[in-house]
Design a protein around this motif. Structure first.
Motif, short mmCIF file in Angstrom:
data_model
loop_
_atom_site.label_atom_id
_atom_site.label_comp_id
_atom_site.label_asym_id
_atom_site.label_seq_id
_atom_site.Cartn_x
_atom_site.Cartn_y
_atom_site.Cartn_z
N ILE A 78 0.84 -1.20 0.00
CA ILE A 78 0.00 0.00 0.00
C ILE A 78 0.87 1.25 0.00
N LEU A 79 1.91 1.27 0.82
CA LEU A 79 2.82 2.43 0.86
C LEU A 79 3.48 2.66 -0.49
N ALA A 80 3.92 1.59 -1.14
CA ALA A 80 4.57 1.73 -2.45
C ALA A 80 3.60 2.29 -3.48
N SER A 81 2.38 1.78 -3.48
CA SER A 81 1.37 2.27 -4.40
C SER A 81 1.03 3.73 -4.09
N ALA A 82 0.94 4.06 -2.82
CA ALA A 82 0.62 5.43 -2.41
C ALA A 82 1.70 6.41 -2.83
#
Length: 198
Positions: free
Chosen positions: A18-22
């Motif tokens: 999720i952090l990478a996508s964000a």
């Protein structure tokens, strides 16, 4: 056994995905343009997991920036002494945060913003959405002048951070908080309440 398709359930890797996508979504679309649904799709998870891990899009953004403190807790006190003292109050709060362990994260953010375009976009989004908008709201600035005034304040704060904490230029690097308030506070106050050129 059939291979499972569809969205990823919660797992230890889910938070990092999720952090990478964000990071990618915020860098490409900005804070306002990125949606939780887009971020979840990029991580191949259900949007509910984004809320489960981070609570809100705002908290997710702060976590992608690795900000150790919530800017709201600091900025919400700026107007407490009145807008006529905002310059001095802002410098005191700024130096207090940067002199704390959080300052090393701030220095890393500035270095990242200066070294690559992704870092610059993320830093810009952070400054605009998490700092400048809040300061404008707290001080009740004229909406027509607010972006210019906030950007001028940002030039002083960024310059102070660079000279005191990264380049360590004397006598700024070793000046006391009150010395900095006396030297820089009036300039910030002028940017906040003084007349602007036509």
């Amino acid at each position: 056994m059939a291979k499972r398709t569809g969205r990823r359930p919660g797992s230890p890797d889910t938070r990092e995905a999720i952090l990478a996508s964000a990071r990618q979504a915020f860098a490409e679309r900005g804070f306002d343009g990125a949606t939780v649904r887009q971020i979840a799709a990029g991580a191949e998870v259900d949007p509910a997991l984004v809320h489960h891990y981070f609570g809100s899009k705002e908290q997710l953004f702060l976590d992608t920036m690795k900000v150790p403190i919530d800017p709201r807790t600091i900025i919400d006190g700026i107007a407490g002494n009145g807008v006529e003292h905002a310059g001095a109050t802002l410098i005191r709060m700024f130096v207090k945060v940067w002199d704390s362990p959080a300052g090393s994260v701030g220095a890393a953010l500035i270095r990242s913003g200066m070294s690559n375009e992704l870092g610059a976009r993320m830093l810009r989004e952070f400054l605009v959405t998490q700092i400048l908008r809040r300061v404008i709201k707290q001080l009740g600035l004229d909406p027509a002048e607010a972006p210019t005034r906030a950007a001028l304040v940002a030039t002083q704060l960024a310059g102070l951070a660079m000279m005191r904490y990264i380049i360590k230029l004397e006598p700024i690097a070793s000046a006391s908080v009150e010395e900095l308030v006396a030297m820089i506070g009036p300039t910030i106050q002028r940017y906040i309440t003084g007349p602007l050129p036509a």
